[in-house]
Scaffold this motif. Structure first.
Motif, PDB file in Angstrom:
ATOM      1  N   ALA B 100      28.463  65.254 -14.970  1.00 14.19           N
ATOM      2  CA  ALA B 100      28.935  64.058 -15.668  1.00 14.19           C
ATOM      3  C   ALA B 100      27.896  62.951 -15.567  1.00 14.19           C
ATOM      4  N   GLU B 102      27.903  60.224 -14.188  1.00 10.48           N
ATOM      5  CA  GLU B 102      27.723  59.637 -12.873  1.00 10.48           C
ATOM      6  C   GLU B 102      27.041  60.576 -11.903  1.00 10.48           C
ATOM      7  N   HIS B 104      28.225  63.597 -11.181  1.00 11.74           N
ATOM      8  CA  HIS B 104      29.207  64.430 -10.500  1.00 11.74           C
ATOM      9  C   HIS B 104      29.322  65.784 -11.194  1.00 11.74           C
ATOM     10  N   VAL B 105      29.517  66.806 -10.400  1.00 13.72           N
ATOM     11  CA  VAL B 105      29.656  68.150 -10.940  1.00 13.72           C
ATOM     12  C   VAL B 105      31.105  68.386 -11.294  1.00 13.72           C
ATOM     13  N   GLN B 106      31.320  68.970 -12.432  1.00 12.30           N
ATOM     14  CA  GLN B 106      32.667  69.265 -12.874  1.00 12.30           C
ATOM     15  C   GLN B 106      32.879  70.763 -12.864  1.00 12.30           C
TER      16      GLN B 106
END
Lengths: 113, 120
Positions: B100, B102, B104-106
């Motif tokens: 994402a 930011e 961050h891993v999704q």
């Protein structure tokens, strides 16, 4: 410690009634949020998820959920339930980058035709 | 499309007997694999996860162990079952998605049909 609370254990509604299932979580960081559903005799299936962006997410079968960060909540809603929505619903939370998915204890929904 | 299989679907075992539950995933490569347990009246609890062959992380101390002999195979075992091992065991898989904005891993976990284990 991380935790997920689903306050309603069993909800009984008539068809066409509106649904809201509560989910509150405790987690010290950025989260991914999920609702899973388990229909009688079937797998646990993903209903919807929130990763980032618009806090109102829409899932399958007319369900939606709203992430309210200030309230640590991710409530599930559906404006008009059907008999086929009878199932058990699980809220789950995962820290971004973490592996552990924390589940609530589930809410059993019974829809009366 | 991806599918996940678990067997057996139900199992009744005596206390002290060994256990082997198998989970396989099709249609994806190098998945993350997970074992969860649901005891009566409780949510699902993560037992083990694996990010690759031979790589196992345990989340809670217990009487169980896990192994990943192949990329898409995940096995849950016990040498001697306890009464408290009864429950519903779910295997899940995920693949890390896009990062994402930011950073961050999704990833989303998808679950198998489960095995209901009763230890008598």
């Amino acid at each position: 410690a991380q935790s997920v609370s689903q306050h309603n254990h069993h909800v009984i509604l008539s068809e066409a009634a509106s649904l809201e299932l509560g989910c509150n979580y405790s987690y010290g960081g950025t989260v991914n949020l999920f609702w899973y559903v388990q229909y009688p005799g079937q797998h646990l299936q993903l209903l919807l998820k929130y990763f980032s962006g618009d806090p109102l997410v829409k899932g399958i079968k007319g369900f939606e959920a709203e992430f309210i960060k200030s309230k640590f909540s991710f409530n599930l809603r559906k404006p008009s339930v059907q008999w086929s929505d009878t199932a058990e619903y699980f809220c789950a939370v995962k820290g971004t980058g973490a592996n552990n998915l924390f589940f609530g204890t589930g809410t059993r929904l019974t829809v009366i035709p | 499309s991806q599918t996940i299989h678990q067997w057996p679907a139900t199992l009744v075992q005596p206390v002290g007997s060994p256990l082997s539950l198998e989970c396989t995933v099709e249609g994806t490569s190098n998945p993350n694999l997970y074992w969860y347990r649901q005891a009566a009246g409780r949510g699902l609890q993560l037992l083990f996860y694996s990010v690759g062959i031979g790589q196992i992380s345990s989340e809670v101390p217990q009487n169980l162990s896990a192994s990943r002999p192949q990329d898409r195979q995940f096995i849950l075992s016990s040498k001697k079952l306890l009464l408290s091992d009864s429950g519903f065991y779910l295997c899940a898989w995920s693949v890390f998605g896009s990062v994402a904005g930011e950073g961050h891993v999704q990833d989303t976990q998808y679950f198998g049909p489960g095995t209901r284990l009763t230890v008598l």
